[in-house]
Scaffold this motif. Structure first.
Motif, PDB file in Angstrom:
ATOM      1  N   MET A  21      39.382  31.633  41.791  1.00 15.89           N
ATOM      2  CA  MET A  21      39.271  33.055  41.345  1.00 15.89           C
ATOM      3  C   MET A  21      40.670  33.807  42.026  1.00 15.89           C
ATOM      4  SD  MET A  21      36.994  33.212  39.401  1.00 15.89           S
ATOM      5  CE  MET A  21      37.288  34.783  38.903  1.00 15.89           C
ATOM      6  N   GLY A  22      40.915  33.606  43.280  1.00 14.04           N
ATOM      7  CA  GLY A  22      42.141  34.198  43.539  1.00 14.04           C
ATOM      8  C   GLY A  22      43.550  33.622  42.713  1.00 14.04           C
ATOM      9  N   LYS A  23      43.369  32.549  42.276  1.00 13.14           N
ATOM     10  CA  LYS A  23      44.489  32.019  41.489  1.00 13.14           C
ATOM     11  C   LYS A  23      44.635  32.632  40.256  1.00 13.14           C
ATOM     12  CE  LYS A  23      46.613  27.565  42.106  1.00 13.14           C
ATOM     13  NZ  LYS A  23      47.659  28.577  42.723  1.00 13.14           N
ATOM     14  N   ILE A  24      43.428  32.693  39.572  1.00 10.17           N
ATOM     15  CA  ILE A  24      43.137  33.170  38.081  1.00 10.17           C
ATOM     16  C   ILE A  24      43.574  34.478  38.097  1.00 10.17           C
ATOM     17  CG2 ILE A  24      41.713  33.793  36.393  1.00 10.17           C
ATOM     18  CD1 ILE A  24      40.112  31.240  37.126  1.00 10.17           C
ATOM     19  N   ILE A  25      43.064  35.434  39.274  1.00 10.78           N
ATOM     20  CA  ILE A  25      43.480  36.756  39.056  1.00 10.78           C
ATOM     21  C   ILE A  25      44.905  37.108  39.400  1.00 10.78           C
ATOM     22  CG2 ILE A  25      42.782  38.963  40.178  1.00 10.78           C
ATOM     23  CD1 ILE A  25      40.031  37.736  40.674  1.00 10.78           C
ATOM     24  N   GLY A  26      45.352  36.444  40.440  1.00 11.85           N
ATOM     25  CA  GLY A  26      46.826  36.717  40.926  1.00 11.85           C
ATOM     26  C   GLY A  26      47.768  36.301  39.681  1.00 11.85           C
ATOM     27  N   ILE A  27      47.526  35.196  39.019  1.00 12.23           N
ATOM     28  CA  ILE A  27      48.424  34.775  38.021  1.00 12.23           C
ATOM     29  C   ILE A  27      48.370  35.994  37.018  1.00 12.23           C
ATOM     30  CG2 ILE A  27      48.907  33.108  36.168  1.00 12.23           C
ATOM     31  CD1 ILE A  27      48.366  31.108  38.037  1.00 12.23           C
ATOM     32  N   GLY A  28      46.846  36.416  36.585  1.00 14.42           N
ATOM     33  CA  GLY A  28      46.753  37.458  35.596  1.00 14.42           C
ATOM     34  C   GLY A  28      47.315  38.671  35.962  1.00 14.42           C
ATOM     35  N   ALA A  29      47.575  39.179  37.128  1.00 15.21           N
ATOM     36  CA  ALA A  29      48.225  40.335  37.652  1.00 15.21           C
ATOM     37  C   ALA A  29      49.582  40.067  37.197  1.00 15.21           C
ATOM     38  CB  ALA A  29      47.881  40.318  39.080  1.00 15.21           C
ATOM     39  N   VAL A  30      50.191  38.860  37.424  1.00 15.57           N
ATOM     40  CA  VAL A  30      51.631  38.542  37.291  1.00 15.57           C
ATOM     41  C   VAL A  30      51.873  38.724  35.683  1.00 15.57           C
ATOM     42  CG1 VAL A  30      53.619  36.793  37.114  1.00 15.57           C
ATOM     43  CG2 VAL A  30      51.788  36.788  38.848  1.00 15.57           C
ATOM     44  N   GLN A  77      54.151  41.728  34.056  1.00 12.93           N
ATOM     45  CA  GLN A  77      55.285  41.566  33.166  1.00 12.93           C
ATOM     46  C   GLN A  77      55.160  42.200  31.903  1.00 12.93           C
ATOM     47  OE1 GLN A  77      55.806  37.123  32.131  1.00 12.93           O
ATOM     48  NE2 GLN A  77      57.905  37.509  32.840  1.00 12.93           N
ATOM     49  N   PHE A  78      53.938  42.087  31.238  1.00 11.73           N
ATOM     50  CA  PHE A  78      53.714  42.806  29.912  1.00 11.73           C
ATOM     51  C   PHE A  78      54.093  44.057  30.122  1.00 11.73           C
ATOM     52  CE2 PHE A  78      50.754  44.786  27.153  1.00 11.73           C
ATOM     53  CZ  PHE A  78      51.182  44.056  25.707  1.00 11.73           C
ATOM     54  N   LEU A  79      53.502  44.842  31.311  1.00 11.47           N
ATOM     55  CA  LEU A  79      53.667  46.451  31.236  1.00 11.47           C
ATOM     56  C   LEU A  79      55.256  46.671  31.348  1.00 11.47           C
ATOM     57  CD1 LEU A  79      50.910  47.564  33.367  1.00 11.47           C
ATOM     58  CD2 LEU A  79      51.239  47.799  30.979  1.00 11.47           C
ATOM     59  N   ILE A  80      56.021  45.925  32.105  1.00  8.94           N
ATOM     60  CA  ILE A  80      57.482  46.049  32.309  1.00  8.94           C
ATOM     61  C   ILE A  80      57.942  45.886  30.841  1.00  8.94           C
ATOM     62  CG2 ILE A  80      59.573  45.254  33.062  1.00  8.94           C
ATOM     63  CD1 ILE A  80      57.956  44.442  36.007  1.00  8.94           C
ATOM     64  N   TRP A  81      57.450  44.983  30.154  1.00 14.85           N
ATOM     65  CA  TRP A  81      58.119  44.832  28.739  1.00 14.85           C
ATOM     66  C   TRP A  81      57.713  45.933  27.911  1.00 14.85           C
ATOM     67  CZ3 TRP A  81      56.466  39.022  27.753  1.00 14.85           C
ATOM     68  CH2 TRP A  81      57.266  38.209  28.253  1.00 14.85           C
ATOM     69  N   VAL A  82      56.478  46.488  27.645  1.00 13.28           N
ATOM     70  CA  VAL A  82      56.166  47.495  26.867  1.00 13.28           C
ATOM     71  C   VAL A  82      57.252  48.580  27.371  1.00 13.28           C
ATOM     72  CG1 VAL A  82      54.221  49.355  26.574  1.00 13.28           C
ATOM     73  CG2 VAL A  82      53.698  46.864  26.627  1.00 13.28           C
ATOM     74  N   VAL A  83      57.224  48.998  28.368  1.00 14.05           N
ATOM     75  CA  VAL A  83      58.161  50.143  28.890  1.00 14.05           C
ATOM     76  C   VAL A  83      59.617  49.935  28.393  1.00 14.05           C
ATOM     77  CG1 VAL A  83      59.039  51.425  30.981  1.00 14.05           C
ATOM     78  CG2 VAL A  83      56.575  50.716  30.884  1.00 14.05           C
ATOM     79  N   LEU A  84      60.087  48.958  28.732  1.00 13.79           N
ATOM     80  CA  LEU A  84      61.550  48.444  28.587  1.00 13.79           C
ATOM     81  C   LEU A  84      61.818  48.372  26.966  1.00 13.79           C
ATOM     82  CD1 LEU A  84      62.704  45.898  31.040  1.00 13.79           C
ATOM     83  CD2 LEU A  84      63.322  48.108  31.095  1.00 13.79           C
TER      84      LEU A  84
END
Lengths: 436, 297
Positions: free
Chosen positions: A226-235, A239-246
């Motif tokens: 679960m830690g791995k799934i959530i951690g990578i999801g957070a990555v 990334q997605f949010l930075i893209w939206v803003v940029l």
């Protein structure tokens, strides 16, 4: 809980700190506006070059006076066919339109000569112009005053409004809804694939480098997964949010700069002369803005985030299970099919059924079944979905997530400690059935 | 410290552990021996709560094994690994924190160990840039950094050069002196003899031997004495296949039901007894003997 948090932190930081993450995060948003900018720039340049284009017209009927536009000027020098052809060859004229003498009831034999292949735009512009002239001429011959003709010409555009149960009305436009459903569906599809693969790679890395045995002596395999799934999801989310803003910022800058050089009306005109002809200036854009302002963006964003995360978590667990069962990424291929097929079905379904008929039977089922709903439902959401469907779909997705995670946890727990044996579906089933 | 009673574990139809009893007293080094596939790894994994036994009881300091014990156990698996792309420091912090240390505590303990083993300059290196021996040291520190009361080491010396193996051996003895209980699983019998206080041997899922090194060795005495005689006064019997050199003679003799004293006095008539010593088997010999005789049954 504390240990899951440690795993999340490690998975997140070890990826975010990488140079490749930084590059992908910063460069991808640059590519979008860059491509957009290049297109707009090319179009603008082309238009400037086109404004000088003179087309020689030889009309043996002496009937057609074509009105020049910004791009094309028509010259009626009264030359004969051969001289006009020569003028094109010499480069004095961009092209040459030959209209032979014909019966107005059957206009045939019109030929366009040009040094280069004429664009679709030019041909349809000429065709529309001639069609209009011939029709006017024939109406005139049958005794109708051109003034009346001009008076009779009407413009029709339908404004579509959806009425909900409470009687509230919203202006809608299928094109806008289509675009929104299309974009959000595709984004979820890509997100699941890209980050699901990262989960799988991560699990395989831990398994093949034997770190996993040390890790599971400190925490439960389920916590690690679960830690791995959530951690990578957070990555991915970061990334997605930075893209939206940029992308948002850069695109508005690019559009701002280039927009001054090319007003909207011209852009539409260029895209299709027919539409431009039938639309009063500004009305199209005005309606689109009205539609956009009528869309429930908060609801849309919330359901996007829900299906974005729900779909990722549902499939993330499956990717983790596959990674745990194999020794190397190449072995993973054999188990990828059950994961890939529903995703592709959802993707195809989005185009074939959902976007075209959001309330049809196929669309309903695609948006309810948890394996396809994250992608398919986004196609429906932008058109508006009955809340019963929404609740059913969301509930089943949450249930589906618990189910795949439970199942993946069982495979994962045994798989990560197995080396050297290539498991089959039968073995996986045995692992799922094993208690404790 | 650790008490195991009637532990059973099977994978499908194959048995990994059968009615295993084991007692490991506090503060000793306990050798866990057995050929490959005997069930050692299964036992170690069960103690580490990586897998669960089918039946049986495991007690640590009298209380049943539970997740509370995770922070008291340190485990160095035989096949070990580290994140190749991670820095030494980050990696150690991660492992220490997973064992329940606070950030502060982890930092100070890791610093202490890095200094002690003269590794401070590697802090910011990635594992992939280290030699195998260096990586093994990092792994070793990660195993003991949380001061476990029970340390389980599976082939701890593999991958070390003799010099570093010596350093690790001293650290293990140092931990024992501080009261840490160590379970050592290894095929290197010379380190078993050197380090272990007690041993148990597992073969084909069952325990076939258990006891202190001394007891085990004495129970496997072949009852044979080596003898060196000088200044022979009489020809020695033909059947004592002997090695002659100058005027001394070296051979071994079984007791054959006599007491050592009877044997010795019998020897005196042949000449001057220079040396008379009982043959003590090495752990290696006991190991091989036990496995072979178990396979005959």
């Amino acid at each position: 809980m504390n240990k899951i948090w440690l795993v999340i932190q490690r998975e997140f930081l070890s990826r975010v700190k990488k140079k490749s993450f930084l590059l992908a995060t910063l460069l991808t948003p640059l590519i979008f506006p860059a491509i957009m900018g290049i297109f707009v720039w090319i179009a603008t340049e082309e238009k400037e070059a086109q404004s000088l284009r003179i087309i020689e017209v030889v009309d043996e009927n002496k009937l057609f006076f074509l009105e020049s536009s910004e791009q094309y000027a028509f010259s009626f020098s009264g030359n004969d066919l051969e001289t006009s052809k020569e003028m094109v060859q010499n480069g004095d004229r961009y092209g040459f339109l030959y209209i032979p003498k014909f019966d107005l009831k059957e206009p045939t034999g019109i030929v366009y000569y040009g040094e280069e292949n004429p664009s679709m735009n030019l041909i349809s512009y000429l065709e529309n112009n001639l069609k209009k002239k011939i029709e006017e001429q024939r109406l005139f011959e049958s005794g109708i005053d051109p003034k009346i003709i001009n008076e009779v010409r009407t413009k029709v555009s339908i404004k579509s409004i959806t009425v909900d149960e409470q009687g509230a009305e919203t202006v809608s436009d299928a094109t806008v809804n289509y675009a929104l459903g299309f974009t959000s569906g595709i984004l979820i599809y890509i997100f699941i694939f890209v980050y699901g693969n990262q989960i799988m790679q991560g699990v395989i890395e831990e398994k093949s480098s034997r770190i996993v045995e040390i890790l599971v002596s400190s925490l439960k395999p389920f916590q690690l997964m679960m830690g791995k799934i959530i951690g990578i999801g957070a990555v991915g989310l970061t990334q997605f949010l930075i893209w939206v803003v940029l992308i948002g910022t850069l695109s508005s800058v690019v559009i701002g700069i280039l927009g001054m050089q090319m007003p909207q009306q011209q852009a539409i005109e260029m895209a299709s002369p027919e539409i431009a002809e039938s639309m009063p200036p500004g009305s199209d854009m005005a309606q689109i803005f009205q539609v956009i302002s009528g869309i429930d963006f908060i609801g849309l964003t919330l359901s996007f985030i829900f299906y974005f995360l729900g779909g990722y978590l549902l499939y993330g667990a499956l990717f983790a299970a596959i990674g745990s069962a194999v020794d190397s990424p190449s072995d993973a291929q054999q188990f990828m099919l059950p994961v890939t097929i529903p995703l592709i079905v959802a993707y195809m379904g989005l185009f074939v059924f959902v976007l075209n008929d959001p309330n049809g039977n196929a669309s309903f089922w695609l948006s309810i079944i948890p394996l396809t709903s994250p992608i398919a439902m986004m196609g429906r959401v932008s058109y508006g979905v009955p809340w019963t469907d929404m609740v059913l779909s969301m509930g089943l997705l949450i249930g589906g997530f618990f189910f795949t995670t439970w199942m993946a946890g069982k495979i994962y727990r045994i798989g990560i400690l197995m080396h050297g044996t290539k498991p089959s579906y039968k073995t996986l089933w045995k692992w799922i059935k094993t208690s404790q | 410290m650790l008490k195991i009673e009637k532990l059973n574990k099977s994978y499908g139809s194959s048995r990994a552990l059968t009615d295993l009893d084991l007692y490991v007293p506090k503060g000793i080094i306990f050798g866990l021996l057995g050929p490959n596939g005997a069930g050692k790894t299964t036992l170690i994994r069960i103690i580490n709560q990586i897998i669960e036994g089918d039946s049986g009881e495991i007690l640590i300091d009298g209380s049943p094994l539970s997740s509370d014990h995770i922070s008291q156990i340190g485990y160095l698996p035989e096949e070990r690994g580290l994140y190749k792309k991670m820095k030494v420091w980050d990696q150690m912090i991660y492992f220490a924190r997973l064992k329940g240390l606070s950030q502060q505590e982890a930092k100070s303990r890791i610093n202490h160990w890095l200094q002690k083993l003269e590794m401070s300059s590697w802090k910011d290196k990635k594992i992939e840039d280290l030699s195998k021996g260096m990586a093994q040291k990092v792994q070793f520190i990660s195993t003991i950094v949380h001061n476990p009361a029970l340390l389980i080491l599976d082939e701890p010396f593999s991958g070390f050069d003799p010099l570093n193996a010596e350093i690790i051996k001293d650290e293990i003895l140092g931990l024992k002196a501080q009261g840490t209980t160590v379970i050592l699983s290894t095929h290197r019998m010379e380190s078993v003899e050197l380090l272990c206080d007690r041993v148990a041997m597992i073969h084909k899922s069952r325990k076939i031997l258990d006891g202190t090194i001394k007891d085990v060795k004495s129970s496997f005495r072949p009852e044979v004495f080596t003898v060196t005689l000088e200044n022979l006064t009489q020809e020695i019997p033909q059947e004592w296949i002997a090695k002659m050199s100058d005027n001394s003679c070296h051979f071994s003799l079984p007791l054959n039901g006599k007491t050592p004293n009877e044997l010795l006095s019998g020897l005196m008539q042949y000449g001057q007894v220079k040396q008379f010593e009982e043959v003590i088997p090495s752990m290696e010999e006991i190991f091989i003997h036990q496995i072979k005789s178990a396979n005959y049954e």
